[in-house]
Design an enzyme around this catalytic site. Sequence first.
Site, PDB file in Angstrom:
ATOM      1  N   GLY A  11      -2.537  16.327  -5.488  1.00 29.15           N
ATOM      2  CA  GLY A  11      -2.064  15.001  -5.092  1.00 29.15           C
ATOM      3  C   GLY A  11      -2.420  13.969  -6.136  1.00 29.15           C
ATOM      4  O   GLY A  11      -2.696  12.809  -5.843  1.00 29.15           O
ATOM      5  N   ALA A  12      -2.399  14.415  -7.391  1.00 29.11           N
ATOM      6  CA  ALA A  12      -2.907  13.587  -8.499  1.00 29.11           C
ATOM      7  C   ALA A  12      -2.102  12.319  -8.715  1.00 29.11           C
ATOM      8  O   ALA A  12      -2.601  11.350  -9.282  1.00 29.11           O
ATOM      9  CB  ALA A  12      -2.950  14.418  -9.787  1.00 29.11           C
ATOM     10  N   ILE A  16      -5.147   7.939  -3.743  1.00 26.02           N
ATOM     11  CA  ILE A  16      -6.544   8.360  -3.879  1.00 26.02           C
ATOM     12  C   ILE A  16      -6.766   8.919  -5.286  1.00 26.02           C
ATOM     13  O   ILE A  16      -7.756   8.606  -5.951  1.00 26.02           O
ATOM     14  CB  ILE A  16      -6.937   9.386  -2.796  1.00 26.02           C
ATOM     15  CG1 ILE A  16      -6.894   8.725  -1.412  1.00 26.02           C
ATOM     16  CG2 ILE A  16      -8.330   9.966  -3.070  1.00 26.02           C
ATOM     17  CD1 ILE A  16      -7.182   9.651  -0.253  1.00 26.02           C
ATOM     18  N   ARG A  92       2.084  12.098   7.734  1.00 23.91           N
ATOM     19  CA  ARG A  92       2.915  12.069   8.940  1.00 23.91           C
ATOM     20  C   ARG A  92       4.012  11.037   8.739  1.00 23.91           C
ATOM     21  O   ARG A  92       3.729   9.867   8.479  1.00 23.91           O
ATOM     22  CB  ARG A  92       2.063  11.695  10.150  1.00 23.91           C
ATOM     23  CG  ARG A  92       2.825  11.888  11.464  1.00 23.91           C
ATOM     24  CD  ARG A  92       2.101  11.237  12.620  1.00 23.91           C
ATOM     25  NE  ARG A  92       0.876  11.940  12.935  1.00 23.91           N
ATOM     26  CZ  ARG A  92       0.610  12.458  14.137  1.00 23.91           C
ATOM     27  NH1 ARG A  92       1.473  12.356  15.114  1.00 23.91           N
ATOM     28  NH2 ARG A  92      -0.543  13.056  14.355  1.00 23.91           N
ATOM     29  N   ARG A  98       2.697  15.893  15.959  1.00 26.22           N
ATOM     30  CA  ARG A  98       1.465  16.476  15.465  1.00 26.22           C
ATOM     31  C   ARG A  98       1.658  17.940  15.058  1.00 26.22           C
ATOM     32  O   ARG A  98       1.143  18.408  14.046  1.00 26.22           O
ATOM     33  CB  ARG A  98       0.425  16.375  16.596  1.00 26.22           C
ATOM     34  CG  ARG A  98      -0.927  16.799  16.170  1.00 26.22           C
ATOM     35  CD  ARG A  98      -1.950  16.586  17.261  1.00 26.22           C
ATOM     36  NE  ARG A  98      -3.233  16.917  16.707  1.00 26.22           N
ATOM     37  CZ  ARG A  98      -3.931  16.111  15.947  1.00 26.22           C
ATOM     38  NH1 ARG A  98      -3.478  14.917  15.663  1.00 26.22           N
ATOM     39  NH2 ARG A  98      -5.078  16.515  15.447  1.00 26.22           N
ATOM     40  N   GLN A 112      -2.389  27.216  -1.193  1.00 24.50           N
ATOM     41  CA  GLN A 112      -3.472  26.782  -2.093  1.00 24.50           C
ATOM     42  C   GLN A 112      -4.740  27.615  -1.880  1.00 24.50           C
ATOM     43  O   GLN A 112      -5.458  27.909  -2.838  1.00 24.50           O
ATOM     44  CB  GLN A 112      -3.733  25.285  -1.903  1.00 24.50           C
ATOM     45  CG  GLN A 112      -2.510  24.469  -2.368  1.00 24.50           C
ATOM     46  CD  GLN A 112      -2.740  22.979  -2.404  1.00 24.50           C
ATOM     47  OE1 GLN A 112      -3.815  22.479  -2.084  1.00 24.50           O
ATOM     48  NE2 GLN A 112      -1.714  22.239  -2.803  1.00 24.50           N
ATOM     49  N   VAL A 129      -9.655  16.810   1.254  1.00 29.06           N
ATOM     50  CA  VAL A 129      -9.558  15.398   1.650  1.00 29.06           C
ATOM     51  C   VAL A 129      -8.286  15.164   2.467  1.00 29.06           C
ATOM     52  O   VAL A 129      -8.266  14.392   3.419  1.00 29.06           O
ATOM     53  CB  VAL A 129      -9.561  14.493   0.399  1.00 29.06           C
ATOM     54  CG1 VAL A 129      -9.332  13.031   0.766  1.00 29.06           C
ATOM     55  CG2 VAL A 129     -10.870  14.647  -0.381  1.00 29.06           C
ATOM     56  N   ASP A 159     -16.498   8.698   6.705  1.00 31.82           N
ATOM     57  CA  ASP A 159     -16.994   8.279   8.029  1.00 31.82           C
ATOM     58  C   ASP A 159     -18.495   7.981   7.946  1.00 31.82           C
ATOM     59  O   ASP A 159     -18.983   7.012   8.521  1.00 31.82           O
ATOM     60  CB  ASP A 159     -16.734   9.389   9.053  1.00 31.82           C
ATOM     61  CG  ASP A 159     -15.284   9.851   9.022  1.00 31.82           C
ATOM     62  OD1 ASP A 159     -14.460   9.258   9.720  1.00 31.82           O
ATOM     63  OD2 ASP A 159     -14.982  10.790   8.256  1.00 31.82           O
ATOM     64  N   HIS A 187     -12.874  14.868  11.128  1.00 33.13           N
ATOM     65  CA  HIS A 187     -12.519  13.597  10.488  1.00 33.13           C
ATOM     66  C   HIS A 187     -11.318  13.022  11.229  1.00 33.13           C
ATOM     67  O   HIS A 187     -10.165  13.297  10.891  1.00 33.13           O
ATOM     68  CB  HIS A 187     -12.187  13.779   9.004  1.00 33.13           C
ATOM     69  CG  HIS A 187     -11.542  12.545   8.433  1.00 33.13           C
ATOM     70  ND1 HIS A 187     -12.218  11.366   8.303  1.00 33.13           N
ATOM     71  CD2 HIS A 187     -10.278  12.296   8.028  1.00 33.13           C
ATOM     72  CE1 HIS A 187     -11.397  10.440   7.830  1.00 33.13           C
ATOM     73  NE2 HIS A 187     -10.213  10.979   7.663  1.00 33.13           N
TER      74      HIS A 187
HETATM   75  P1  NAX Z   1      -0.492   9.529  -1.220  1.00 38.29           P
HETATM   76  O1  NAX Z   1       0.703   9.749  -0.354  1.00 38.29           O
HETATM   77  O2  NAX Z   1      -0.604   8.289  -2.018  1.00 38.29           O
HETATM   78  O3  NAX Z   1      -0.601  10.742  -2.244  1.00 38.29           O
HETATM   79  C1  NAX Z   1      -0.480  12.077  -1.867  1.00 38.29           C
HETATM   80  C2  NAX Z   1      -0.041  12.872  -3.076  1.00 38.29           C
HETATM   81  O4  NAX Z   1      -0.050  14.243  -2.717  1.00 38.29           O
HETATM   82  C3  NAX Z   1       1.368  12.521  -3.547  1.00 38.29           C
HETATM   83  O5  NAX Z   1       1.373  12.331  -4.957  1.00 38.29           O
HETATM   84  C4  NAX Z   1       2.161  13.772  -3.161  1.00 38.29           C
HETATM   85  O6  NAX Z   1       3.262  14.021  -4.043  1.00 38.29           O
HETATM   86  C5  NAX Z   1       1.080  14.838  -3.278  1.00 38.29           C
HETATM   87  N1  NAX Z   1       1.405  16.097  -2.607  1.00 38.29           N
HETATM   88  C6  NAX Z   1       2.105  16.293  -1.473  1.00 38.29           C
HETATM   89  N2  NAX Z   1       2.218  17.602  -1.221  1.00 38.29           N
HETATM   90  C7  NAX Z   1       1.571  18.253  -2.208  1.00 38.29           C
HETATM   91  C8  NAX Z   1       1.355  19.615  -2.520  1.00 38.29           C
HETATM   92  N3  NAX Z   1       1.881  20.582  -1.755  1.00 38.29           N
HETATM   93  N4  NAX Z   1       0.624  19.915  -3.615  1.00 38.29           N
HETATM   94  C9  NAX Z   1       0.144  18.947  -4.416  1.00 38.29           C
HETATM   95  N5  NAX Z   1       0.335  17.646  -4.174  1.00 38.29           N
HETATM   96  C10 NAX Z   1       1.042  17.295  -3.095  1.00 38.29           C
HETATM   97  O7  NAX Z   1      -1.742   9.755  -0.254  1.00 38.29           O
HETATM   98  P2  NAX Z   1      -3.259   9.288  -0.467  1.00 38.29           P
HETATM   99  O8  NAX Z   1      -3.416   7.913   0.050  1.00 38.29           O
HETATM  100  O9  NAX Z   1      -3.683   9.592  -1.856  1.00 38.29           O
HETATM  101  O10 NAX Z   1      -3.991  10.250   0.587  1.00 38.29           O
HETATM  102  C11 NAX Z   1      -4.040  11.647   0.393  1.00 38.29           C
HETATM  103  C12 NAX Z   1      -4.533  12.348   1.645  1.00 38.29           C
HETATM  104  O11 NAX Z   1      -5.865  11.942   1.957  1.00 38.29           O
HETATM  105  C13 NAX Z   1      -3.716  12.051   2.903  1.00 38.29           C
HETATM  106  O12 NAX Z   1      -3.489  13.279   3.585  1.00 38.29           O
HETATM  107  C14 NAX Z   1      -4.615  11.166   3.713  1.00 38.29           C
HETATM  108  O13 NAX Z   1      -4.346  11.258   5.091  1.00 38.29           O
HETATM  109  C15 NAX Z   1      -5.967  11.722   3.361  1.00 38.29           C
HETATM  110  N6  NAX Z   1      -7.144  10.895   3.628  1.00 38.29           N
HETATM  111  C16 NAX Z   1      -8.284  11.521   4.029  1.00 38.29           C
HETATM  112  C17 NAX Z   1      -9.477  10.859   4.244  1.00 38.29           C
HETATM  113  C18 NAX Z   1     -10.710  11.590   4.663  1.00 38.29           C
HETATM  114  O14 NAX Z   1     -11.715  10.904   4.906  1.00 38.29           O
HETATM  115  N7  NAX Z   1     -10.753  12.909   4.785  1.00 38.29           N
HETATM  116  C19 NAX Z   1      -9.545   9.388   4.084  1.00 38.29           C
HETATM  117  C20 NAX Z   1      -8.462   8.820   3.245  1.00 38.29           C
HETATM  118  C21 NAX Z   1      -7.103   9.458   3.413  1.00 38.29           C
HETATM  119  O15 NAX Z   1      -6.465   8.869   4.509  1.00 38.29           O
END
Ligand code: NAX
Length: 327
Positions: A11-12, A16, A92, A98, A112, A129, A159, A187
């Site tokens: 998700g580079a 995040i 989502r 869900r 992965q 994450v 959290d 989480h």
């Molecule tokens: P973004 O939507 O900005 O970025 C996600 C990236 O992942 C995009 O570049 C997308 O193309 C890429 N992606 C999608 N499918 C993929 C795959 N199969 N292989 C590789 N890359 C892929 O989301 P962002 O705000 O960066 O958040 C990323 C994730 O973190 C989300 O699922 C979000 O819900 C989760 N979070 C988790 C948190 C935690 O505490 N565990 C807190 C923060 C965040 O909400």
Amino acid sequence: TKPAMRVAVTGAAGQIGYSLLFRIANGDMLGKDQPVILQLLDITPALPAVKGVVMELEDCAFPLLQGVVVTDDPNVAFKDVDCALLVGARPRSKGMERKDLLEANGAIFTVQGKALNDHAKRDVKVLVVGNPANTNAYIAQQSAPDLDPNCFTSMLRLDHNRALSQIAAKTGKPVSSIEKLCVWGNHSPTMYADYRFATIDGKSVKDMINDHDWNANTFLPTVGKRGAAIIEARGLSSAASAANAAIDHVRDWVLGTNGKWVTMGIPSDGSYGIPEKTQFGFPVTCANGKFEIVKGLEIDAFSQERINVTLDELMGEREGVKHLLGK
Ligand code: NAX
């Protein structure tokens, strides 16, 4: 100088990722004397954006950054990695149930997990994450039969850090003075942030606050709904704080906590009645690249009730992905 460590980030191109990559390259995660090679994974349409981020990484001229790989193939991204931060996930979208979300992410994390199984270092440290983080980590772990289950962890540290800052505000003491705080469970808003054992300068935080109503009706909802509050305020989900928590999590795992408690989502060893392998937030200490659950804590009736709620939710998610794992 030390040999470089290989760090995969999925998700580079995401938000995040944009906060995370620069800090890893700056040595905030693995140490200021530890060279790194970044191996960046995203989906094909996002690769141009990843390349833009790489241009910016180059323009920082980080002394520790020895190389960057950009790919849409997990088998390339996870080749020989020491650490893998699995941030990319399917968000989502409108009208998505869900069940559909679990399904879409199940597809990503089975692939992965298998790629990690086939290509990563045998002591790889994986942090999931991407949400639903605990269940995604469980899926990846179950898809990697040749790796130690303890290679797979999920992020509860945001959290934990949110809880720390709420306690600091309530007590008027610095965040750095708070010890022995932990967060149990998933989480999600059901997580149970627990300050019953926490101390500040050796004094009990529970006694200092002495307000069960604040705990149940202000503290826990504030921490649980913090992600939603940030979306409401910013129009985007937490990113810099999430990246910071990921850095904290991996740094502590790799470099140790010197006896201090932190929270990690890890595969349960059956402690506290949590079924084995369930990815669950526990209080842990880390040393020599390994985490260890803090054992023997008393669980009172209120805490047990909260732990049951978050565990039930996780077991429900696990049930929902069973078929993806051939079970
Ligand atoms: P973004 O939507 O900005 O970025 C996600 C990236 O992942 C995009 O570049 C997308 O193309 C890429 N992606 C999608 N499918 C993929 C795959 N199969 N292989 C590789 N890359 C892929 O989301 P962002 O705000 O960066 O958040 C990323 C994730 O973190 C989300 O699922 C979000 O819900 C989760 N979070 C988790 C948190 C935690 O505490 N565990 C807190 C923060 C965040 O909400």
